[in-house]
Motif scaffolding. Structure first.
Motif, PDB file in Angstrom:
ATOM      1  N   LEU A  40      31.417  68.002 -27.665  1.00 43.43           N
ATOM      2  CA  LEU A  40      32.390  67.661 -28.707  1.00 43.43           C
ATOM      3  C   LEU A  40      32.707  66.174 -28.702  1.00 43.43           C
ATOM      4  CD1 LEU A  40      34.908  70.661 -28.576  1.00 43.43           C
ATOM      5  CD2 LEU A  40      33.090  70.226 -30.232  1.00 43.43           C
ATOM      6  N   VAL A  41      32.488  65.531 -27.560  1.00 43.52           N
ATOM      7  CA  VAL A  41      32.630  64.082 -27.456  1.00 43.52           C
ATOM      8  C   VAL A  41      31.327  63.397 -27.866  1.00 43.52           C
ATOM      9  CG1 VAL A  41      33.021  62.149 -25.876  1.00 43.52           C
ATOM     10  CG2 VAL A  41      34.363  64.252 -25.634  1.00 43.52           C
ATOM     11  N   GLY A  42      30.213  63.911 -27.361  1.00 41.94           N
ATOM     12  CA  GLY A  42      28.929  63.249 -27.538  1.00 41.94           C
ATOM     13  C   GLY A  42      28.318  63.353 -28.926  1.00 41.94           C
ATOM     14  N   ILE A  43      28.567  64.447 -29.632  1.00 43.03           N
ATOM     15  CA  ILE A  43      27.954  64.616 -30.952  1.00 43.03           C
ATOM     16  C   ILE A  43      28.398  63.537 -31.940  1.00 43.03           C
ATOM     17  CG2 ILE A  43      27.866  66.123 -32.991  1.00 43.03           C
ATOM     18  CD1 ILE A  43      27.729  68.500 -31.035  1.00 43.03           C
ATOM     19  N   PRO A  44      29.711  63.280 -32.098  1.00 40.16           N
ATOM     20  CA  PRO A  44      30.090  62.192 -33.020  1.00 40.16           C
ATOM     21  C   PRO A  44      29.596  60.829 -32.549  1.00 40.16           C
ATOM     22  CG  PRO A  44      32.010  63.008 -31.828  1.00 40.16           C
ATOM     23  CD  PRO A  44      30.904  63.977 -31.566  1.00 40.16           C
ATOM     24  N   GLN A  45      29.396  60.660 -31.241  1.00 42.64           N
ATOM     25  CA  GLN A  45      28.850  59.403 -30.740  1.00 42.64           C
ATOM     26  C   GLN A  45      27.384  59.261 -31.135  1.00 42.64           C
ATOM     27  OE1 GLN A  45      29.823  59.469 -26.525  1.00 42.64           O
ATOM     28  NE2 GLN A  45      31.890  58.726 -26.925  1.00 42.64           N
ATOM     29  N   LYS A  46      26.605  60.321 -30.948  1.00 42.45           N
ATOM     30  CA  LYS A  46      25.197  60.291 -31.359  1.00 42.45           C
ATOM     31  C   LYS A  46      25.088  60.077 -32.863  1.00 42.45           C
ATOM     32  CE  LYS A  46      23.081  63.936 -32.494  1.00 42.45           C
ATOM     33  NZ  LYS A  46      22.442  65.278 -32.604  1.00 42.45           N
TER      34      LYS A  46
END
Length: 383
Positions: A40-46
């Motif tokens: 949930l943190v990494g997806i918007p970052q990617k």
């Protein structure tokens, strides 16, 4: 012919690369936890990577994104690969605090600046010869914690329960809160830990509930921030619930529903952007980022994506200065880039205004936080 199976962290690099030219002159690695417990943190970052600048001055920029699957060992593997095989000039990531802590030694040894979009201040504090290669694109814990403790003190909170992740994020928050609450005359009566991968925190919640604190602060990033709060709600806890900026994502509202109503947290203005005055220097930058992200991905980003976007803004300002001193792809350029990042002054970004110093590699002040609550299932400015 059968293809040899290759690790996911390497396979992703083979298919995902964003560049302004096939002959990019600057290479930036990105390590994001787009799968696993921190997704949930990494997806918007990617998903933010395609929005980063691919042309800075006269230089083309290539981004090489890798997924560490929320695993600290995989983070180190990805960082080593970006350094040794891709010869990157800087790294954005990893997503998680433990992952970033594990990577510090290797970026420092290689002399590669790392822009860490993580919660814990431990990646940059206390400053050391290794940590001087790390720059943090989120607010340090103490800036957020001071706002929370001030709110607690002004609302009559005398006892506090803590429940957080058993990792650098939760540990540093417990340390910061211990010092601030003591000064404010607030007594911590429970301090429980859990793993990010835990599917139940009933045991820890029972201990917090049994201590009967006036308020409870959950110190966990991303999806894991929800579980302790809804567990306490189901037990009948009626005190004030607080969260850190680690809970500042749409899924906190979606997963928590009515059980997180009334939560108080200090976090980015992005959560309450329509309520912010136009005079706020970050409002336009944040609005432009949100609009671009929504156009590309069909949904609004969590603030964690903005931390990667801000890393791009920091690099956009620092790279031209470094390029005057050395050629990209060299250790001299990377050292000059580190120095230029440290010289950042009054850079307006989505989360606030960055001013770095030798001692402060986060660079935020009080302009990087707003007091926010959950009202009728949405974020609202606390007034």
């Amino acid at each position: 012919m059968m293809l040899k199976k290759i690790p996911a962290v390497i396979a992703l690099a083979a298919v995902a690369s964003f560049t302004g030219s096939a002959l990019a002159q600057v290479k930036i690695g990105v390590v994001a936890s787009s799968t696993g417990p921190t997704a949930l943190v990494g997806i918007p970052q990617k998903n933010t990577v395609p929005l980063l600048p691919t042309k800075i001055g006269d230089l083309n920029v290539e981004y090489i994104p890798l997924d560490d699957a929320s695993d600290s060992t995989a983070s180190v593997t990805a960082v080593k690969k970006l350094i040794s095989e891709n010869n990157v000039d800087a790294i954005i990531g990893p997503s998680g605090s433990p992952n970033a802590m594990g990577a510090i030694q290797f970026v420092a040894e290689a002399g590669v600046p790392m822009l860490a979009p993580v919660g814990t201040a431990a990646v940059v504090l206390p400053m050391t010869d290794q940590k001087k290669w790390v720059f943090k694109t989120t607010q340090n814990d103490d800036i957020i914690a001071k706002a929370l403790v001030e709110h607690m003190a002004s609302h009559g909170v005398k006892t506090l329960g803590l429940i957080g992740t058993a990792d650098p994020y939760g540990e540093n928050w417990a340390k910061v809160m211990g010092a601030l609450t003591e000064k404010a005359g607030i007594r911590i009566v429970a301090n429980e830990k859990f793993q990010r991968t835990d599917s139940s925190v009933t045991g820890q919640a029972l201990k917090v509930f049994g201590a009967k604190p006036d308020a409870v602060l959950v110190t966990a990033p991303g999806g894991p921030s929800v579980l302790p709060q809804i567990t306490l709600y189901d037990m009948g806890y009626k005190g004030q619930m607080y969260q850190t900026h680690g809970a500042a994502l749409p899924d906190f509202l979606k997963l928590g529903g009515k059980k997180v109503e009334g939560t108080v947290l200090a976090a980015s203005l992005m959560l309450v952007l329509p309520e912010m005055p136009d005079s706020n220097p970050s409002k336009k930058v944040a609005a432009d980022y949100i609009a671009a992200y929504e156009k590309l991905n069909g949904s609004k980003p969590a603030t964690f994506g903005a931390n990667v976007y801000d890393a791009g803004l920091l690099l956009q300002q620092a790279i031209p200065s470094a390029a005057k001193k050395a050629k990209p792809g060299t250790k001299e350029f990377r050292a000059a880039l580190r120095d230029a990042l440290e010289q950042t002054r009054d850079l307006v970004a989505t989360q606030g205004v960055y001013t770095m110093t030798r001692e402060d590699h986060s660079g935020f002040d009080e302009r990087g936080r707003e007091m926010i609550t959950v009202r009728n299932g949405n974020w609202a400015l606390l007034k």
